[in-house]
Motif scaffolding. Structure first.
Motif, PDB file in Angstrom:
ATOM      1  N   GLN A  72      -7.298  35.211 -15.425  1.00 20.21           N
ATOM      2  CA  GLN A  72      -7.577  34.420 -16.610  1.00 20.21           C
ATOM      3  C   GLN A  72      -6.683  34.825 -17.760  1.00 20.21           C
ATOM      4  O   GLN A  72      -5.951  34.011 -18.297  1.00 20.21           O
ATOM      5  CB  GLN A  72      -9.056  34.592 -16.968  1.00 20.21           C
ATOM      6  N   GLY A  73      -6.734  36.114 -18.142  1.00 20.30           N
ATOM      7  CA  GLY A  73      -5.968  36.551 -19.304  1.00 20.30           C
ATOM      8  C   GLY A  73      -4.583  37.034 -18.924  1.00 20.30           C
ATOM      9  O   GLY A  73      -4.394  37.671 -17.896  1.00 20.30           O
ATOM     10  N   GLU A  74      -3.626  36.694 -19.762  1.00 20.27           N
ATOM     11  CA  GLU A  74      -2.277  37.226 -19.578  1.00 20.27           C
ATOM     12  C   GLU A  74      -1.832  37.856 -20.877  1.00 20.27           C
ATOM     13  O   GLU A  74      -1.924  37.244 -21.932  1.00 20.27           O
ATOM     14  CB  GLU A  74      -1.314  36.105 -19.178  1.00 20.27           C
ATOM     15  N   GLU A  75      -1.355  39.095 -20.754  1.00 22.15           N
ATOM     16  CA  GLU A  75      -0.984  39.810 -21.965  1.00 22.15           C
ATOM     17  C   GLU A  75       0.505  39.814 -22.211  1.00 22.15           C
ATOM     18  O   GLU A  75       1.309  39.767 -21.281  1.00 22.15           O
ATOM     19  CB  GLU A  75      -1.490  41.248 -21.897  1.00 22.15           C
ATOM     20  N   ASN A  83      -0.833  40.516 -27.536  1.00 23.37           N
ATOM     21  CA  ASN A  83      -1.360  39.160 -27.446  1.00 23.37           C
ATOM     22  C   ASN A  83      -1.939  38.896 -26.072  1.00 23.37           C
ATOM     23  O   ASN A  83      -1.512  39.483 -25.079  1.00 23.37           O
ATOM     24  CB  ASN A  83      -0.247  38.150 -27.722  1.00 23.37           C
ATOM     25  N   CYS A  84      -2.913  37.992 -26.053  1.00 22.96           N
ATOM     26  CA  CYS A  84      -3.586  37.630 -24.803  1.00 22.96           C
ATOM     27  C   CYS A  84      -3.760  36.128 -24.786  1.00 22.96           C
ATOM     28  O   CYS A  84      -4.248  35.555 -25.769  1.00 22.96           O
ATOM     29  CB  CYS A  84      -4.941  38.337 -24.741  1.00 22.96           C
ATOM     30  N   SER A  85      -3.355  35.505 -23.695  1.00 24.59           N
ATOM     31  CA  SER A  85      -3.600  34.069 -23.549  1.00 24.59           C
ATOM     32  C   SER A  85      -4.487  33.846 -22.330  1.00 24.59           C
ATOM     33  O   SER A  85      -4.432  34.618 -21.367  1.00 24.59           O
ATOM     34  CB  SER A  85      -2.288  33.301 -23.406  1.00 24.59           C
ATOM     35  N   TYR A  86      -5.308  32.812 -22.400  1.00 24.40           N
ATOM     36  CA  TYR A  86      -6.225  32.540 -21.297  1.00 24.40           C
ATOM     37  C   TYR A  86      -6.263  31.045 -21.038  1.00 24.40           C
ATOM     38  O   TYR A  86      -5.717  30.255 -21.824  1.00 24.40           O
ATOM     39  CB  TYR A  86      -7.620  33.091 -21.599  1.00 24.40           C
ATOM     40  N   LYS A  87      -6.911  30.666 -19.941  1.00 20.50           N
ATOM     41  CA  LYS A  87      -6.755  29.277 -19.484  1.00 20.50           C
ATOM     42  C   LYS A  87      -7.979  28.397 -19.731  1.00 20.50           C
ATOM     43  O   LYS A  87      -7.845  27.214 -20.022  1.00 20.50           O
ATOM     44  CB  LYS A  87      -6.422  29.263 -17.989  1.00 20.50           C
ATOM     45  N   THR A  88      -9.178  28.949 -19.556  1.00 23.43           N
ATOM     46  CA  THR A  88     -10.369  28.098 -19.637  1.00 23.43           C
ATOM     47  C   THR A  88     -11.216  28.480 -20.846  1.00 23.43           C
ATOM     48  O   THR A  88     -10.983  29.506 -21.477  1.00 23.43           O
ATOM     49  CB  THR A  88     -11.213  28.212 -18.363  1.00 23.43           C
ATOM     50  N   LYS A  91      -5.817  27.425 -29.298  1.00 24.75           N
ATOM     51  CA  LYS A  91      -4.599  27.838 -28.594  1.00 24.75           C
ATOM     52  C   LYS A  91      -4.926  28.705 -27.385  1.00 24.75           C
ATOM     53  O   LYS A  91      -4.029  29.146 -26.665  1.00 24.75           O
ATOM     54  CB  LYS A  91      -3.679  28.625 -29.529  1.00 24.75           C
ATOM     55  N   LYS A  92      -6.219  28.985 -27.181  1.00 16.15           N
ATOM     56  CA  LYS A  92      -6.656  29.852 -26.086  1.00 16.15           C
ATOM     57  C   LYS A  92      -5.866  31.170 -26.124  1.00 16.15           C
ATOM     58  O   LYS A  92      -5.220  31.565 -25.137  1.00 16.15           O
ATOM     59  CB  LYS A  92      -6.510  29.162 -24.732  1.00 16.15           C
ATOM     60  N   GLY A 134     -15.650  33.726 -19.175  1.00 14.36           N
ATOM     61  CA  GLY A 134     -15.465  32.284 -19.239  1.00 14.36           C
ATOM     62  C   GLY A 134     -16.740  31.519 -18.958  1.00 14.36           C
ATOM     63  O   GLY A 134     -17.648  32.015 -18.288  1.00 14.36           O
ATOM     64  N   ASN A 135     -16.779  30.293 -19.443  1.00 15.61           N
ATOM     65  CA  ASN A 135     -17.975  29.462 -19.265  1.00 15.61           C
ATOM     66  C   ASN A 135     -18.283  29.185 -17.805  1.00 15.61           C
ATOM     67  O   ASN A 135     -19.427  29.049 -17.413  1.00 15.61           O
ATOM     68  CB  ASN A 135     -17.803  28.130 -20.005  1.00 15.61           C
ATOM     69  N   ASN A 136     -17.258  29.090 -16.998  1.00 18.58           N
ATOM     70  CA  ASN A 136     -17.484  28.759 -15.589  1.00 18.58           C
ATOM     71  C   ASN A 136     -17.107  29.906 -14.662  1.00 18.58           C
ATOM     72  O   ASN A 136     -16.661  29.687 -13.545  1.00 18.58           O
ATOM     73  CB  ASN A 136     -16.684  27.511 -15.213  1.00 18.58           C
TER      74      ASN A 136
END
Lengths: 114, 112
Positions: free
Chosen positions: B3-6, B22-27, B69-70, B93-95
């Motif tokens: 999920q997370g990418e740093e 920084n961390c970006s995620y998808k859902t 921007k997730k 995550g929610n799911n």
């Protein structure tokens, strides 16, 4: 007092052997986990137990069998060890399952399969 | 699934400087957490930020969250050599069925 303790810290063994890692938490938490951290530090969940009941079982070979005798203990038994099983295995606990709060981790058990 | 990418994967700074990871995620998420891992040790929880929060502080740590921007960032101000460690973001995550999914971490080195 150590909150989440796991033993052994280091494990070196031959391919094909069976080994166990034990974990205990004294935090009174309901939920416990096993995570695997590979050589690139990628941390992946393997199993989760909530009050002795298996909740999460990721796509893990059935050579890996977790057992939770009570909610304070979660052990991991691995049969027929393979080279690819070499990793650091972390036990963790959290107050409750579901909307996940803070995880408390053990110090890890470094497994080396030769 | 990861999920997370740093970003960055590795960061080297001098003591006293600030470090930003920084961390970006998808859902969509319920919360996002940051953890620190010293070499050879277990992960230690630093801070949790809920999806309805935008910024949170804890001592020298400042975390921001931009759900549009997730992405999230962790700022360590006035860094010390003792801050040398790997830093991971983790998403609930929610799911994700209660699973906390970790990114691959940023390796921070603070030189005295």
């Amino acid at each position: 007092d150590t909150a989440v303790s796991q033993t052994p810290k280091y494990l070196v063994t031959q391919m094909g052997n069976d080994k166990s890692i034990k974990c205990e938490q004294n935090l009174g938490h309901d939920t416990m986990y096993w995570y695997k951290q590979d050589s690139k530090k990628f941390l992946k969940i393997m199993f989760s137990y909530n009050n002795k009941e298996l909740i999460i079982n990721e796509t893990v070979p059935n050579r890996f069998s977790p057992k939770s005798p009570d909610k304070a203990h979660l052990n991991l038994h691995i049969n027929s060890l393979e080279l690819g099983d070499s990793a650091v295995y972390f036990c963790a606990s959290s107050r409750r399952q579901g909307a996940t709060g803070e995880l408390f981790f053990g110090e890890g058990s470094r497994l080396t399969v030769l | 699934s990861q999920q997370g990418e740093e970003d960055p994967q590795a960061l080297s700074i001098q003591e006293g400087e600030n470090a930003t990871m920084n961390c970006s995620y998808k859902t969509s998420i319920n919360n996002l957490q940051w953890y620190r891992q010293n070499s050879g040790r277990g992960l230690v929880h630093l801070i949790l930020i809920r999806s309805n929060e935008r910024e949170k502080h804890s001592g020298r740590l400042r975390v921001t969250l931009d759900t549009s921007k997730k992405s999230s960032s962790l700022l360590i101000t006035a860094s010390r050599a003792a801050d040398t460690a790997s830093y991971f973001c983790a998403t609930d995550g929610n799911n994700q069925g209660g699973k906390l999914i970790f990114g691959q971490g940023t390796e921070l080195s603070v030189k005295p």
